[in-house]
Design a protein around this motif. Structure first.
Motif, mmCIF file in Angstrom:
data_model
loop_
_atom_site.group_PDB
_atom_site.id
_atom_site.type_symbol
_atom_site.label_atom_id
_atom_site.label_comp_id
_atom_site.label_asym_id
_atom_site.label_seq_id
_atom_site.Cartn_x
_atom_site.Cartn_y
_atom_site.Cartn_z
ATOM 1 N N UNK A 119 46.380 9.334 39.795
ATOM 2 C CA UNK A 119 46.202 9.198 41.244
ATOM 3 C C UNK A 119 46.273 10.550 41.938
ATOM 4 N N UNK A 120 47.236 11.393 41.550
ATOM 5 C CA UNK A 120 47.323 12.665 42.278
ATOM 6 C C UNK A 120 46.191 13.607 41.851
ATOM 7 N N UNK A 121 45.803 13.562 40.578
ATOM 8 C CA UNK A 121 44.657 14.361 40.145
ATOM 9 C C UNK A 121 43.403 13.983 40.938
ATOM 10 N N UNK A 122 43.177 12.684 41.095
ATOM 11 C CA UNK A 122 41.951 12.207 41.745
ATOM 12 C C UNK A 122 41.972 12.412 43.258
ATOM 13 N N UNK A 123 43.106 12.135 43.877
ATOM 14 C CA UNK A 123 43.136 12.282 45.341
ATOM 15 C C UNK A 123 43.036 13.761 45.716
ATOM 16 N N UNK A 124 43.665 14.635 44.918
ATOM 17 C CA UNK A 124 43.511 16.071 45.180
ATOM 18 C C UNK A 124 42.066 16.536 44.939
ATOM 19 N N UNK A 125 41.427 15.958 43.927
ATOM 20 C CA UNK A 125 40.028 16.309 43.644
ATOM 21 C C UNK A 125 39.129 15.904 44.822
#
Lengths: 408, 408
Positions: free
Chosen positions: A63-69
């Motif tokens: 989730x944090x990888x994707x939302x930051x992306x």
């Protein structure tokens, strides 16, 4: 009487008939979708669950990888839940629950029951996580190519070699097929270098490949940096990472090795063994050893136990290092873990003792060895491991953006 | 009232306590033994069971390989049962049931409950089969070395990569450790070249290594050689090797692929699908397809079904080829099977179609393809595959004898 017997026979035969549903693999069921036009880019994170009880390291990272992306690319984001129906209030605070045709950004769509239709445009890009989140989208992707005359953009966030979660079986082969699939231009993002190397050694290749390395949790980092080496009073205490329900944490093997150590060494009686991870009460071993589980602790409690313990045991039957042995090592425990294929955590820190071959005897011998030493490990307050996740992710994000923009 | 509540709490806590036995791995329990003097060489076959219901290809091969080896070396033989208690009369006719101190040859000793003491002399040599038959002898072997000032002679008959029978877990690591163990001078004998190559690719090595290849069962061979190509009347019949209880035979995947083929192809209705292997009655698939199990057949019945079928499906998630796809191919069926790591059965016969990646879609596509062809496969009446097992075994026996005599 004869008819009765015949009926009995038929009944028995019917009983013997097995049902299709006993064998079908539910989690790969096709997703329902419709194509439409949508101008802006949207990142779709395919995930198994967003329920609080399921959010461990793997889902948190996804989730944090994707939302930051999405932030980095300045695009919309949609989280698609593939496995566990959403229960109660959404724990992801910035997100809204919506259906598959919703046009707003930061939505969560529940496809766990496959009863909603997902709107898909040619500007949708996808981040797959667990193997079956991608497998269930196979039909979407192949029709996408036919419909929009271009391959969909797939980012596969690989956090373990998930075929290894299964014995050699149907699910093993299906999980494996998601790594071997060359049809789509997949950008594979590996969690850890050793996992990436494992895939390379096994001959897999993707259109683009990159990896990031595990980093210390921010809250743990704060506590670690505050800790004072000279003030620590470590007890004769062994901290194990005990998760009986997770095969790859090899709980049985650890328990049997502790029992062997305790039954063969008089000095073992001076030690206490505590377990963090899952709750299982207290287990009394035949040797008399009691292994007490503390269950899932708060970050502060976990850090405290680490700072009070001399020895850590955290095994992982996987090329992924897993977080606990690294955390324990940075908190100055002498940590026993294991090599696996190409993985060797011995390089990470001198606090780590990585077994080349894992047997009950070898693990027990290592516990004997470490518990008879009087010195302790050293706190690790510097090094890349204490960097922020985003530092590594940003370079990966740049590569992803470049691939999207140039098609190379 | 207060006391009642307290009692309740304590009861709940006790309930939460897990038992050691829930996690301990029983099959590796140490063997009880005593050392003594015995002049003549004796071969000890360590095996899981000699009960009729357990005697499939693996155990059959182990027993005939070992008893022929004992004959070749002109030495005594003792079969040691490690897993399933012996039930009823011994099915091995030339053997006698005896206890662990018996001095006669051709005995079977039941150590399944570990309640007997095994007499071991320096002239005992050992043939290990399933991984845990060797693991349970670890203590015997290490004490053997100390006591007799020499390493015990071990022959490890490896018929699969058995770590793959488990998800990555305690048992996976323990099974794996039996391959990595370098303490004893182990002569590894692999069932099949592809399995041997798999071990080499994974970096394992043993003191000596040899392999033999699967050969057609003698009774099947007789029927095959009698069969007349031109007289065969093959029906539109698909024969699958269906064993729902054996993960590696990937029953779910086959069933789901058949269902997909049947739901998407009108011509599929002309076909019948039969299953040999295990009994599961008739399974009605959502597409309307019925898969009827014939269960375990006699050799004659099995051969008959093969001679009447056009297509065979037999998958194996393992580097071992397994016997059914080879049998079906030799009987002239067009056989769908699968590659696995280095394994590629396509080289065995032009009747074999080996899938590179196994997915439900790929398997289903291959069934569509083969079921729309009008020609049949060709009976294989010649070739090494029809040789006798002993032809290959004898050269292995010579190497074993040489190793024993010269120590090299």
């Amino acid at each position: 009487m004869k008819i009765k017997n015949k009926l009995k026979k038929i009944k028995n035969l019917l009983k013997a008939n097995k049902q299709f549903s006993e064998y079908s693999i539910k989690e790969i069921e096709d997703v329902k979708y419709k194509f439409y036009k949508r101008k802006s880019t949207r990142l779709n994170l395919l995930i198994t669950s967003v329920n609080e009880e399921d959010i461990f390291a793997g889902i948190k990272t996804a989730i944090s990888f994707s939302s930051n992306l999405a932030k980095f690319m300045n695009c919309d984001i949609r989280i698609i839940v593939m496995d566990k129906p959403i229960r109660g209030k959404l724990v992801l605070k910035e997100y809204t629950l919506a259906n598959g045709s919703s046009e707003i950004s930061k939505v969560v769509v529940d496809l766990s029951k496959r009863d909603d239709v997902l709107s898909v445009s040619e500007n949708d890009i996808f981040v797959g996580t667990m193997w079956h989140t991608l497998y269930a989208f196979r039909n979407v992707f192949s029709e996408f190519t036919l419909n929009f005359k271009k391959n969909p953009t797939l980012i596969y966030l690989i956090q373990d070699y998930e075929a290894g979660f299964f014995p050699w079986s149907s699910r093993y082969l299906l999980a494996e097929s998601t790594y071997a699939n060359k049809k789509n231009k997949t950008i594979a993002v590996f969690n850890s270098m050793s996992l990436y190397n494992f895939f390379k050694l096994r001959g897999y290749s993707f259109y683009k490949e990159c990896f990031f390395s595990p980093r210390l949790n921010n809250d743990l980092k704060k506590i670690l940096l505050r800790a004072n080496e000279t003030e620590l009073k470590r007890k004769k205490q062994i901290l194990i990472y005990g998760r009986p329900s997770k095969n790859r944490n090899v709980f049985s093997l650890i328990l049997m090795a502790l029992d062997k150590w305790y039954s063969e060494n008089k000095l073992a009686r001076e030690w206490q063994v505590l377990s963090v991870g899952e709750s299982f009460g207290t287990i009394k071993c035949p040797s008399g050893l009691e292994v007490k589980s503390l269950g899932k602790l708060t970050i502060e409690e976990y850090a405290n136990e680490m700072l009070q313990s001399q020895i850590g045991i955290s095994l992982m039957a996987s090329p992924h290092p897993s977080y606990p042995p690294l955390e324990m090592a940075s908190f100055g425990l002498k940590v026993i873990t294991n090599n696996f294929a190409n993985k060797d955590l011995g390089k990470f820190s001198t606090n780590i003792y990585s077994l080349k071959t894992v047997t009950i005897e070898e693990l027990s011998k290592k516990i004997v060895e470490l518990s008879s030493q009087s010195d302790c490990g050293i706190l690790m307050k510097t090094g890349e491991y204490l960097d922020d996740d985003n530092l590594q992710w940003n370079s990966i994000y740049k590569e992803i953006r470049e691939t999207l923009e140039t098609g190379n």
